[in-house]
Write a protein that holds these residues in place. Structure first.
Motif, PDB file in Angstrom:
ATOM      1  N   GLY A  46      -0.954-107.632 -29.141  1.00  0.00           N
ATOM      2  CA  GLY A  46      -1.471-106.684 -28.173  1.00  0.00           C
ATOM      3  C   GLY A  46      -0.473-106.348 -27.077  1.00  0.00           C
ATOM      4  N   ARG A  47      -0.022-107.369 -26.337  1.00  0.00           N
ATOM      5  CA  ARG A  47       0.878-107.129 -25.192  1.00  0.00           C
ATOM      6  C   ARG A  47       2.352-107.203 -25.565  1.00  0.00           C
ATOM      7  NH1 ARG A  47      -2.834-110.920 -23.090  1.00  0.00           N
ATOM      8  NH2 ARG A  47      -1.193-112.521 -23.194  1.00  0.00           N
ATOM      9  N   ASN A  48       2.663-107.705 -26.751  1.00  0.00           N
ATOM     10  CA  ASN A  48       4.060-107.883 -27.186  1.00  0.00           C
ATOM     11  C   ASN A  48       4.800-108.845 -26.252  1.00  0.00           C
ATOM     12  OD1 ASN A  48       6.180-107.468 -28.976  1.00  0.00           O
ATOM     13  ND2 ASN A  48       6.888-105.588 -27.991  1.00  0.00           N
ATOM     14  N   ASP A  49       4.147-109.955 -25.911  1.00  0.00           N
ATOM     15  CA  ASP A  49       4.701-110.907 -24.948  1.00  0.00           C
ATOM     16  C   ASP A  49       6.112-111.396 -25.282  1.00  0.00           C
ATOM     17  OD1 ASP A  49       2.527-110.722 -23.296  1.00  0.00           O
ATOM     18  OD2 ASP A  49       1.582-112.593 -23.966  1.00  0.00           O
ATOM     19  N   PRO A  50       6.430-111.763 -26.547  1.00  0.00           N
ATOM     20  CA  PRO A  50       7.785-112.275 -26.801  1.00  0.00           C
ATOM     21  C   PRO A  50       8.872-111.276 -26.411  1.00  0.00           C
ATOM     22  CG  PRO A  50       6.346-112.845 -28.619  1.00  0.00           C
ATOM     23  CD  PRO A  50       5.578-111.897 -27.750  1.00  0.00           C
ATOM     24  N   ALA A  51       8.771-110.041 -26.909  1.00  0.00           N
ATOM     25  CA  ALA A  51       9.796-109.046 -26.617  1.00  0.00           C
ATOM     26  C   ALA A  51       9.779-108.634 -25.148  1.00  0.00           C
ATOM     27  CB  ALA A  51       9.615-107.823 -27.512  1.00  0.00           C
ATOM     28  N   ALA A  80       3.668 -99.875 -33.173  1.00  0.00           N
ATOM     29  CA  ALA A  80       2.938-100.475 -32.053  1.00  0.00           C
ATOM     30  C   ALA A  80       1.437-100.262 -32.193  1.00  0.00           C
ATOM     31  CB  ALA A  80       3.434 -99.895 -30.731  1.00  0.00           C
ATOM     32  N   GLY A  81       1.038 -99.112 -32.765  1.00  0.00           N
ATOM     33  CA  GLY A  81      -0.380 -98.836 -32.934  1.00  0.00           C
ATOM     34  C   GLY A  81      -1.057 -99.836 -33.840  1.00  0.00           C
ATOM     35  N   ALA A  82      -0.402-100.173 -34.962  1.00  0.00           N
ATOM     36  CA  ALA A  82      -0.978-101.149 -35.891  1.00  0.00           C
ATOM     37  C   ALA A  82      -1.095-102.515 -35.235  1.00  0.00           C
ATOM     38  CB  ALA A  82      -0.129-101.229 -37.148  1.00  0.00           C
ATOM     39  N   ALA A  83      -0.090-102.890 -34.438  1.00  0.00           N
ATOM     40  CA  ALA A  83      -0.144-104.180 -33.746  1.00  0.00           C
ATOM     41  C   ALA A  83      -1.302-104.215 -32.754  1.00  0.00           C
ATOM     42  CB  ALA A  83       1.179-104.444 -33.027  1.00  0.00           C
ATOM     43  N   ARG A  84      -1.485-103.127 -32.040  1.00  0.00           N
ATOM     44  CA  ARG A  84      -2.582-103.096 -31.061  1.00  0.00           C
ATOM     45  C   ARG A  84      -3.939-103.083 -31.758  1.00  0.00           C
ATOM     46  NH1 ARG A  84       1.002 -99.199 -28.341  1.00  0.00           N
ATOM     47  NH2 ARG A  84       1.995-100.267 -26.572  1.00  0.00           N
ATOM     48  N   ARG A  85      -4.003-102.453 -32.931  1.00  0.00           N
ATOM     49  CA  ARG A  85      -5.274-102.478 -33.680  1.00  0.00           C
ATOM     50  C   ARG A  85      -5.615-103.896 -34.119  1.00  0.00           C
ATOM     51  NH1 ARG A  85      -3.245 -97.570 -35.647  1.00  0.00           N
ATOM     52  NH2 ARG A  85      -2.420 -98.538 -37.548  1.00  0.00           N
ATOM     53  N   ALA A  86      -4.594-104.668 -34.509  1.00  0.00           N
ATOM     54  CA  ALA A  86      -4.835-106.066 -34.874  1.00  0.00           C
ATOM     55  C   ALA A  86      -5.379-106.841 -33.680  1.00  0.00           C
ATOM     56  CB  ALA A  86      -3.550-106.709 -35.389  1.00  0.00           C
ATOM     57  N   ALA A  87      -4.838-106.565 -32.494  1.00  0.00           N
ATOM     58  CA  ALA A  87      -5.340-107.231 -31.288  1.00  0.00           C
ATOM     59  C   ALA A  87      -6.760-106.784 -30.972  1.00  0.00           C
ATOM     60  CB  ALA A  87      -4.414-106.928 -30.111  1.00  0.00           C
ATOM     61  N   ALA A  88      -7.033-105.489 -31.171  1.00  0.00           N
ATOM     62  CA  ALA A  88      -8.372-104.971 -30.886  1.00  0.00           C
ATOM     63  C   ALA A  88      -9.406-105.556 -31.835  1.00  0.00           C
ATOM     64  CB  ALA A  88      -8.366-103.448 -30.993  1.00  0.00           C
ATOM     65  N   PHE A  89      -8.982-105.894 -33.053  1.00  0.00           N
ATOM     66  CA  PHE A  89      -9.891-106.515 -34.020  1.00  0.00           C
ATOM     67  C   PHE A  89     -10.477-107.807 -33.451  1.00  0.00           C
ATOM     68  CE2 PHE A  89     -10.565-109.677 -37.352  1.00  0.00           C
ATOM     69  CZ  PHE A  89     -11.337-108.987 -38.276  1.00  0.00           C
ATOM     70  N   PHE A  90      -9.672-108.536 -32.681  1.00  0.00           N
ATOM     71  CA  PHE A  90     -10.104-109.833 -32.156  1.00  0.00           C
ATOM     72  C   PHE A  90     -11.078-109.688 -30.990  1.00  0.00           C
ATOM     73  CE2 PHE A  90      -9.353-113.349 -29.118  1.00  0.00           C
ATOM     74  CZ  PHE A  90      -9.734-114.422 -29.909  1.00  0.00           C
ATOM     75  N   GLN A  91     -10.942-108.634 -30.205  1.00  0.00           N
ATOM     76  CA  GLN A  91     -11.681-108.536 -28.944  1.00  0.00           C
ATOM     77  C   GLN A  91     -13.204-108.656 -29.091  1.00  0.00           C
ATOM     78  OE1 GLN A  91     -10.272-104.944 -27.102  1.00  0.00           O
ATOM     79  NE2 GLN A  91      -8.304-105.846 -26.513  1.00  0.00           N
ATOM     80  N   PRO A  92     -13.851-107.928 -30.010  1.00  0.00           N
ATOM     81  CA  PRO A  92     -15.319-108.039 -30.081  1.00  0.00           C
ATOM     82  C   PRO A  92     -15.797-109.437 -30.477  1.00  0.00           C
ATOM     83  CG  PRO A  92     -14.526-106.096 -31.272  1.00  0.00           C
ATOM     84  CD  PRO A  92     -13.339-106.936 -30.965  1.00  0.00           C
ATOM     85  N   PHE A  93     -14.953-110.167 -31.214  1.00  0.00           N
ATOM     86  CA  PHE A  93     -15.359-111.479 -31.700  1.00  0.00           C
ATOM     87  C   PHE A  93     -14.855-112.613 -30.815  1.00  0.00           C
ATOM     88  CE2 PHE A  93     -14.733-108.609 -35.324  1.00  0.00           C
ATOM     89  CZ  PHE A  93     -16.029-108.564 -35.814  1.00  0.00           C
ATOM     90  N   GLY A  94     -14.132-112.250 -29.738  1.00  0.00           N
ATOM     91  CA  GLY A  94     -13.531-113.269 -28.893  1.00  0.00           C
ATOM     92  C   GLY A  94     -14.503-114.329 -28.408  1.00  0.00           C
TER      93      GLY A  94
END
Length: 406
Positions: free
Chosen positions: A321-326, A234-248
């Motif tokens: 980030g939120r794991n919406d599908p699951a 889950a940490g790696a998935a959230r890091r991928a989501a965090a990568f997007f935030q500054p460039f959103g």
């Protein structure tokens, strides 16, 4: 007449990131030697034993001798890496198959018809991130052309690069709009419902499609399709989501997430993969089948397309980030995508050695679909469609299932 010299390849993309990662690691090895000798690094628990053993070997060999050997190995690795990169960028191989006829076209997207005319149409849905021709990579590594010889008529969506229209698309626009219209064309060609097969991210789109248009979908195939994005890390998935935030805000203004930004995200999965791959390639005979297969696959990996801003936001913030599908909160056109409501026969192909989509992530989807059949070949994410073991592990079970479903 002199033939034009093909342009140098751009990859591996982003080249600057890969080179800086490798250079920093290799050239920093000598700088880290004094810290190893005095025991100052704070090692992870699982590495402490190996670090202690390495320190013992350094002491036995002598610091000067070990430093000389280390410098020699660093130079050797760098030489192999740069040799491999140079040979790849100049390799004469170019993709040796032409696209089949286009059955339908909308915007930058096409529906490619691999025939034969008498075969049963099956709609193949690739990812929006990488080009769909991984399923038609070359003359001897093409799932689409092989299936066409097995009584199946593959219809492959080529999403194309986002244009002015697609840059405004969300996942709902792709699924409830363009994908549904492609399904209607495939059903017209079949004279009735057709099986739909999705690869990787395309499997998520295909699952949502099967829920929205069950009367036109005869069966669902999920190939290495993620669902629970927090299943293994889950940490790696959230890091991928965090990568997007500054460039959103920049991505929203630009309208798309660039290819190299996507490739940088993938590089986080294994930062030293490029070093291993290209040092191995440097040792290959450039004229060998193995070298040509390497170049063919690497060309596809570096031929990505940008992701529309809204799709990037939905996938990175929502899925990773939120794991919406699951979590049951992923919505398409205002309706939840609930796999428990899938009513069509389903085959889930879940490769055991997948490092891009962990098997636990894909299993979560297969187990949520009533009576889904699961096949777990001992292959990787990309190897399941192009490796030497793909035909026996995936292609043949897929063809048998499609023909039985008919």
């Amino acid at each position: 007449m002199t033939r034009p010299v093909p342009p140098l390849r751009q990859g591996p993309r982003p080249l600057g990131l890969h080179l800086s990662t490798v250079m920093t690691t290799l050239l920093g090895s000598s700088a880290g030697l004094p810290h190893l000798r005095n025991g100052s690094p704070l090692w992870r628990p699982q590495l402490r034993g190996r670090a202690a053993e390495l320190g013992r070997q350094v002491a036995e060999a002598g610091a000067d001798a070990f430093r000389t050997a280390l410098d020699r190995e660093v130079r050797r690795q760098l030489d192999l890496l740069l040799t491999g990169l140079e040979r790849y960028r100049h390799h004469p191989y170019r993709r040796d198959v032409d696209d089949p006829p286009v059955l339908w076209r909308e915007g930058g997207s096409r529906l490619l018809d691999y025939g034969p005319p008498g075969g049963r149409p099956v709609l193949f849905v690739p990812s929006l991130v990488n080009r769909g021709y991984i399923l038609d990579l070359s003359s001897d590594r093409s799932l689409m052309r092989w299936l066409a010889g097995q009584g199946v008529r593959p219809l492959l969506i080529d999403w194309g690069a986002p244009g002015p229209v697609e840059r405004r698309f969300s996942l709902t626009d792709y699924i409830a709009g363009r994908l549904e219209r492609a399904l209607e064309v495939a059903a017209d060609a079949a004279g009735g419902p057709v099986p739909v097969a999705g690869y990787c991210m395309g499997g998520l789109l295909a699952a949502a499609l099967a829920l929205r248009r069950p009367r036109l979908v005869a069966g669902l195939v999920l190939m290495a399709t993620p669902w629970d994005f927090h299943a293994e890390d889950a940490g790696a998935a959230r890091r991928a989501a965090a990568f997007f935030q500054p460039f959103g805000p920049l991505v929203e203004a630009w309208g798309e997430l660039p290819v190299d930004a996507l490739q940088a995200l993938f590089a986080q999965l294994d930062p030293y993969l490029v070093l291993r791959k290209f040092t191995q390639f440097a040792r290959m005979d450039p004229d060998s089948p193995a070298a040509r297969a390497f170049v063919a696959l690497e060309d596809w990996l570096n031929d990505g397309v940008a992701l529309p801003a809204a799709v990037a936001r939905d996938a990175l913030a929502g899925w990773y980030g939120r794991n919406d599908p699951a979590a049951g909160t992923w919505m398409v056109a205002g309706l939840p995508v609930d796999p428990a409501r899938v009513v069509v026969p389903t085959l889930a192909l879940i490769p055991e050695r997948d490092r891009i989509v962990p098997p636990a992530s894909a299993l979560a989807l297969a187990r949520a679909i009533p009576n889904a059949q699961i096949v777990a070949p001992p292959l990787g994410h990309i190897g399941m469609v192009v490796s030497a073991g793909a035909k026996s592990g995936v292609w043949r079970p897929l063809a048998d299932w499609l023909n039985a479903a008919g």
